[in-house]
Structures are given as C-alpha cells and as structure tokens.
Design a protein around this motif. Structure first.
Motif, PDB file in Angstrom:
ATOM      1  N   ALA A  15      11.890  11.655  -4.076  1.00 27.21           N
ATOM      2  CA  ALA A  15      11.984  13.097  -4.283  1.00 27.21           C
ATOM      3  C   ALA A  15      11.557  13.865  -3.049  1.00 27.21           C
ATOM      4  N   LEU A  16      10.599  13.321  -2.286  1.00 24.36           N
ATOM      5  CA  LEU A  16      10.148  13.990  -1.070  1.00 24.36           C
ATOM      6  C   LEU A  16      11.254  14.059  -0.023  1.00 24.36           C
ATOM      7  N   ALA A  17      12.110  13.046  -0.004  1.00 24.16           N
ATOM      8  CA  ALA A  17      13.170  12.981   1.009  1.00 24.16           C
ATOM      9  C   ALA A  17      14.481  13.582   0.529  1.00 24.16           C
ATOM     10  N   ARG A  18      14.600  13.840  -0.769  1.00 24.67           N
ATOM     11  CA  ARG A  18      15.892  14.286  -1.289  1.00 24.67           C
ATOM     12  C   ARG A  18      16.248  15.690  -0.852  1.00 24.67           C
ATOM     13  N   GLN A  19      15.252  16.509  -0.492  1.00 21.72           N
ATOM     14  CA  GLN A  19      15.589  17.850  -0.018  1.00 21.72           C
ATOM     15  C   GLN A  19      16.433  17.763   1.252  1.00 21.72           C
ATOM     16  N   VAL A  20      16.028  16.883   2.169  1.00 20.80           N
ATOM     17  CA  VAL A  20      16.828  16.669   3.374  1.00 20.80           C
ATOM     18  C   VAL A  20      18.114  15.935   3.013  1.00 20.80           C
ATOM     19  N   ALA A  21      18.012  14.932   2.128  1.00 21.95           N
ATOM     20  CA  ALA A  21      19.201  14.180   1.732  1.00 21.95           C
ATOM     21  C   ALA A  21      20.230  15.086   1.063  1.00 21.95           C
ATOM     22  N   ASP A  22      19.775  16.085   0.318  1.00 22.05           N
ATOM     23  CA  ASP A  22      20.714  17.039  -0.286  1.00 22.05           C
ATOM     24  C   ASP A  22      21.449  17.836   0.778  1.00 22.05           C
ATOM     25  N   ALA A  23      20.735  18.186   1.857  1.00 23.53           N
ATOM     26  CA  ALA A  23      21.385  18.906   2.950  1.00 23.53           C
ATOM     27  C   ALA A  23      22.481  18.044   3.573  1.00 23.53           C
ATOM     28  N   VAL A  24      22.237  16.733   3.670  1.00 21.55           N
ATOM     29  CA  VAL A  24      23.257  15.816   4.174  1.00 21.55           C
ATOM     30  C   VAL A  24      24.407  15.724   3.181  1.00 21.55           C
ATOM     31  N   LEU A  25      24.058  15.624   1.889  1.00 19.54           N
ATOM     32  CA  LEU A  25      25.073  15.459   0.852  1.00 19.54           C
ATOM     33  C   LEU A  25      26.057  16.626   0.821  1.00 19.54           C
ATOM     34  N   PHE A  26      25.534  17.836   1.024  1.00 20.97           N
ATOM     35  CA  PHE A  26      26.378  19.029   0.903  1.00 20.97           C
ATOM     36  C   PHE A  26      26.693  19.678   2.246  1.00 20.97           C
ATOM     37  N   GLU A  27      26.465  18.959   3.351  1.00 20.48           N
ATOM     38  CA  GLU A  27      26.809  19.483   4.673  1.00 20.48           C
ATOM     39  C   GLU A  27      28.300  19.812   4.731  1.00 20.48           C
ATOM     40  N   GLY A  28      28.616  21.064   4.993  1.00 16.71           N
ATOM     41  CA  GLY A  28      30.021  21.457   5.092  1.00 16.71           C
ATOM     42  C   GLY A  28      30.747  21.478   3.771  1.00 16.71           C
ATOM     43  N   TYR A  29      30.014  21.496   2.645  1.00 14.81           N
ATOM     44  CA  TYR A  29      30.667  21.481   1.331  1.00 14.81           C
ATOM     45  C   TYR A  29      31.605  22.673   1.158  1.00 14.81           C
ATOM     46  N   VAL A  30      31.121  23.845   1.534  1.00 15.50           N
ATOM     47  CA  VAL A  30      31.955  25.049   1.513  1.00 15.50           C
ATOM     48  C   VAL A  30      31.488  25.923   2.680  1.00 15.50           C
ATOM     49  N   LEU A  31      32.432  26.390   3.471  1.00 14.55           N
ATOM     50  CA  LEU A  31      32.107  27.081   4.720  1.00 14.55           C
ATOM     51  C   LEU A  31      32.309  28.585   4.581  1.00 14.55           C
ATOM     52  N   TYR A  32      31.475  29.329   5.318  1.00 10.23           N
ATOM     53  CA  TYR A  32      31.655  30.780   5.369  1.00 10.23           C
ATOM     54  C   TYR A  32      33.090  31.082   5.776  1.00 10.23           C
ATOM     55  N   PRO A  33      33.774  32.022   5.122  1.00  6.34           N
ATOM     56  CA  PRO A  33      33.303  33.019   4.163  1.00  6.34           C
ATOM     57  C   PRO A  33      33.355  32.582   2.704  1.00  6.34           C
ATOM     58  N   TYR A  34      33.263  31.267   2.442  1.00  2.98           N
ATOM     59  CA  TYR A  34      33.073  30.735   1.088  1.00  2.98           C
ATOM     60  C   TYR A  34      34.248  31.009   0.159  1.00  2.98           C
ATOM     61  N   LEU A  86      29.305  12.106  -2.880  1.00  2.00           N
ATOM     62  CA  LEU A  86      30.045  13.033  -3.716  1.00  2.00           C
ATOM     63  C   LEU A  86      31.395  12.435  -4.078  1.00  2.00           C
ATOM     64  N   ARG A  87      31.840  12.741  -5.279  1.00  2.00           N
ATOM     65  CA  ARG A  87      33.194  12.363  -5.684  1.00  2.00           C
ATOM     66  C   ARG A  87      33.992  13.637  -5.893  1.00  2.00           C
ATOM     67  N   ALA A  88      35.128  13.737  -5.217  1.00  2.00           N
ATOM     68  CA  ALA A  88      35.943  14.945  -5.299  1.00  2.00           C
ATOM     69  C   ALA A  88      36.611  15.049  -6.670  1.00  2.00           C
ATOM     70  N   ARG A  89      36.431  16.215  -7.287  1.00  2.43           N
ATOM     71  CA  ARG A  89      37.096  16.505  -8.554  1.00  2.43           C
ATOM     72  C   ARG A  89      38.121  17.608  -8.304  1.00  2.43           C
ATOM     73  N   ARG A  90      39.367  17.288  -8.506  1.00  2.00           N
ATOM     74  CA  ARG A  90      40.449  18.230  -8.207  1.00  2.00           C
ATOM     75  C   ARG A  90      40.585  19.214  -9.357  1.00  2.00           C
ATOM     76  N   ARG A  91      40.391  20.489  -9.054  1.00  2.00           N
ATOM     77  CA  ARG A  91      40.424  21.535 -10.094  1.00  2.00           C
ATOM     78  C   ARG A  91      41.731  22.297 -10.027  1.00  2.00           C
ATOM     79  N   THR A  92      42.405  22.376 -11.166  1.00  2.00           N
ATOM     80  CA  THR A  92      43.647  23.128 -11.298  1.00  2.00           C
ATOM     81  C   THR A  92      43.391  24.348 -12.167  1.00  2.00           C
ATOM     82  N   VAL A  93      43.970  25.475 -11.798  1.00  7.94           N
ATOM     83  CA  VAL A  93      43.822  26.717 -12.557  1.00  7.94           C
ATOM     84  C   VAL A  93      45.063  26.926 -13.410  1.00  7.94           C
ATOM     85  N   GLN A  94      44.847  27.199 -14.699  1.00  6.11           N
ATOM     86  CA  GLN A  94      45.969  27.405 -15.616  1.00  6.11           C
ATOM     87  C   GLN A  94      45.784  28.704 -16.392  1.00  6.11           C
TER      88      GLN A  94
END
Length: 476
Positions: A15-34, A86-94
């Motif tokens: 748990a002590l290391a997961r804060q940094v590990a989360d930053a690695v996990l979500f690096e570039g997940y969604v980029l500005y302007p989001y 992460l596993r990509a989940r493809r989202r479709t809008v209907q």
C-alpha cells in the motif's frame, strides 16, 4: 507452492508503494484537454503495453517484460509478487429507440455531459507468493486468464428517463508470470531474481479481419508493472549498489522495464519494476492535489488550463471518462491555498553561517558558499570584470574559451536525456559565462547541427559545465 492471497503485512507494505504504482498505471490514461475528440487522445497508453505475440511480431511493441535484480534473502524468506495492468474496455454509445431497442451513435448529448465512444481502463492484478527456495532451478510459472465479458448500463436524463445506454465489451486477457533465482558466486550471499511477465494471448490480426494497434489493445496488458516484496531480507539498489555488487548489477538484464527500491526511504524489502524509469524510493509530491493523468505538464499549469476550459469542453470531458470528469471537478473546486502550493515548495533548508570575521563584500559567496546577510543576491557592478567573449576557463590544464573545440561528456547526475544523446559529439564554445553563485558554464553549439548558425544569431546555445567537456586540439 503459490497462493493468490497476500498476508496483511504484505498488503500494508504494498500500500505504501501503490500511490506511485498508480501513477505508473494511469500514466497518459487521458490527456489534456481530457476529451475523446482531442487528437492526442486518439493514441493512448504509450508505456508498458504488452501486446499479443501475434501482433508484436508486426510492430515495435513487445509481448513481455523481463526484470532482473539482486536480493539478499534471509533463510526461509518468502517472495510476494503483484503484477498490475489495465485491460481496455471498449465503450460504445447507443441511443434509445421508440420501440425499446437501441442503435449505436457517435455521441449522446445530455444536459451535463456529452457521451462519446471511448476505451476505458479496468485495473487487473495477479498475485503470486512463493518461498524463495522454490525459485531456484526451474523456478515457478503462474499462468493467468481473465475472461471476456460485456456490460450494458442505461443512460438517464435529468427526468430519470432512459435515453440510451453505454455498452462495454472486453476481450480475454491471458498471460504468465515466471519467477526464478540463481545464487551468485562471491564473498556475499547475493541472489539474482528474474521476473518475467508475458502476454500469451492467442489473438492474431486475422482473427476478426481487423488489424492495427487499435484492434490489438483489447487483448493487451496495458501499463504493466510489478511489485515484489521479501518477507525477510533485502534487495540491492540497481542505480546505486554497494561497490562489491556493481559487477553483478551491470550483468543484470532488464528489458522494457526497470526495478527500483520502493516504499519508505531507508527500507530495502520492496521493489517496483516499472516501464517508466524512476529513482529509488519514488514518491508523489505532497503538494499534488490529485491525479491529473497527463504528466507532460506541471500540475500548476495543467490545473489552470483545465479550469479555463469552456463549459462545452467540460461537458465533453465529463462524458469522456469518469476519471476525466473527476479532473474537471478537481480543477473547478480547487481552493486558492491548494493552487498556491503548486507554485513551488522548499524541500530542505541549511543554516547560512560562516566562520571568522566578515570578508569584504565582492558580490559573490565566500569559500564556504555563504553570502553576508546584507549582501544583495545580485550586484550589477560585479559584472564589470567579466567578458563572455574573452574569458577562459582551465579544463584538464588547457585554456578553453570562445572558439575552442571540445568533446561533450554530460554528467549523468545533473543532466537530462537530451544531453545524454549528445555524449561524444564535438562542439564549439561560444561563450564562457559566470552565474551569480560563482559557477562557470560553457555555452556551445554542436558541430554538424544544421541550425547552429541560426541559434548563434539568436543567442540560443546549449550549456555544459567545464567538467562535462574534454578540450580538443584544432583539427582533432
């Protein structure tokens, strides 16, 4: 031999290391302007993507990560490993039809958000616990499989009526974690630990008739990284090992990932192997108000620019992803005192006192690096004795000044990747500069640079310290 549940003590250390590990996990997940419609959000997830072997043969991405590091386990020690991706989940809008059915659309506009197709990332973990003694010889191999699935969630308007739905589909993810160890020869009982994470998906581009990275992503392990902890014993730093272990560290092979000591500074029982090169004991800045996912800009600028988005841009960002919506709310609700903390922080202080009587004030620090309390930080009159075009500095017993040719040898501890790329290149010194702290800098232009003449006219140079260059004889 292996189990998939960690003891509470191991969970606490991770748990002590997961804060940094989360930053690695979500690096570039969604980029500005989001927003999903932004061009730079159409090619996402650049780090730690382990693609299916059938696709990896056709691209420059890889289907495995290979970590090697040194450890000194105590007798009877256990190794706990957590692979995260992460596993990509493809989202479709209907949109809802009058007959009760649904049809796929490019966007669905609501009062508070605009929903668009998007690839979401769902966190996955693979946990392995094994006695260190079991890792010798053939080691252990732990296959894992995450099944395919589908989920449909209704979209309601402000009145509570169903106006559409979000259909999410995810593909099967398969892989293997391989762990092995080998005791090294020498006066100390050091063990080389090898951890390999592989994508073993059988998918190939021909399976669905669709090819390309976009088709391979749902079958990939995205932002893959590994946490490893010893129940007793310690790991050795791979960036600053003890002298006796330097040769063994240099012989370790790390492919597509790099291991560093993690957790509390001073501890050595936990390692984070990341596709992003980090320093030992990395930590999130305490001033950081929350995850912004886009690490290409500093938090202060990113927060200000996000708050300045138009209302329509914010509506689309909120509909792009739940994490993007949280960033918008964070920027809109950030108190001024929190924003002010992002402007800068003092990490350390030292007492500015020097021995003996005060020396005459010449505008520079004394030999102890200390200025007199009544000395201004910069005295314009002190510049009178300096001439960048004529000054020289001694390097390896030779005078180096404007026009001198040198070979660049950037220092690793105070440079960046762009400087390292210039290692071994020859350059011409354009000026010798002195800063207000008394340090000397050489302004140079790189030989063979087609833009050198333009940069010289504009006064735009590269800067190196004297111990980062080697003087060259004329014509060398």
């Amino acid at each position: 031999m292996t189990v998939t549940a960690f003891a509470s003590g191991t969970q606490a250390r991770f748990a002590l290391a997961r804060q940094v590990a989360d930053a690695v996990l979500f690096e570039g997940y969604v980029l500005y302007p989001y927003r999903a419609s932004a061009a730079k959000n159409r090619l996402r997830w650049q780090f730690g993507v382990l693609v299916p072997p059938g696709w990896g043969a056709e691209c420059e991405e890889h289907d495995f990560q290979h970590t090697e590091c040194l450890m000194e386990p105590a007798a009877g020690a256990t190794l706990s490993v957590e692979v995260r991706f992460l596993r990509a989940r493809r989202r479709t809008v209907q949109r809802a039809r009058p007959d009760g059915g649904f049809h796929t659309v490019g966007e669905l506009r609501l009062d508070d958000r605009v929903l668009m197709p998007w690839d979401e990332g769902a966190e996955e973990r693979v946990e392995v616990v094994a006695p260190v003694d079991d890792l010798f010889g053939d080691g252990v191999a732990v296959p894992f499989r995450r099944p395919a699935g589908e989920d449909a969630r209704p979209v309601l308007d402000a009145a509570g009526r169903t106006v559409g739905r979000l259909l999410r589909r995810w593909e099967e993810a398969c892989g293997t974690v391989r762990l092995s160890a080998r005791e090294l020869d020498g006066p100390y009982r050091a063990v080389r630990l090898t951890a390999v994470v592989e994508n073993t998906s059988a998918w190939t581009p021909s399976d669905g008739g669709e090819a390309g990275r976009d088709a391979a992503l749902p079958h990939s392990l995205v932002a893959t990284h590994t946490l490893m902890a010893l129940s007793a014993g310690s790991f050795l730093s791979m960036t600053d090992p003890p002298e006796w272990a330097r040769g063994a560290v240099a012989a370790c092979r790390n492919l597509h990932t790099w291991p560093v000591l993690a957790g509390e500074r001073g501890s050595a029982d936990l390692v984070l192997s990341s596709p992003i090169i980090l320093e030992d004991h990395p930590a999130i800045a305490p001033e950081s108000p929350g995850a912004l996912y886009d690490a290409t800009e500093i938090d202060e600028i990113l927060a200000l620019r996000t708050a300045a988005l138009t209302d329509e841009e914010k509506r689309e960002a909120r509909g792009t992803d739940e994490r993007a919506a949280a960033v918008i709310e964070l920027a809109d609700s950030m108190p001024p005192e929190v924003l002010e903390r992002l402007h800068g922080a003092v990490r350390g202080l030292r007492e500015a006192t020097g021995p003996g009587p005060a020396a005459p004030d010449d505008g520079f620090p004394d030999e102890h690096g200390v200025r007199r309390p009544d000395t201004p930080w910069w005295d314009p009159a002190s510049e009178a004795g300096f001439d960048p075009a004529r000054d020289h500095v001694a390097v390896d017993g030779r005078r180096v000044g404007k026009g001198s040719r040198v070979q660049l040898r950037p220092g690793r501890r105070r440079t960046d990747a762009q400087d390292i790329f210039l290692h071994g290149r020859t350059a011409t010194v354009e000026a010798v500069l002195h800063d207000v702290d008394g340090a000397v800098h050489l302004a140079v232009t790189v030989e063979g640079d087609p833009g050198a003449d333009i940069r010289r006219e504009q006064g735009r140079f590269l800067y190196f310290q004297p111990d980062e260059v080697t003087p060259l004889e004329d014509g060398a």
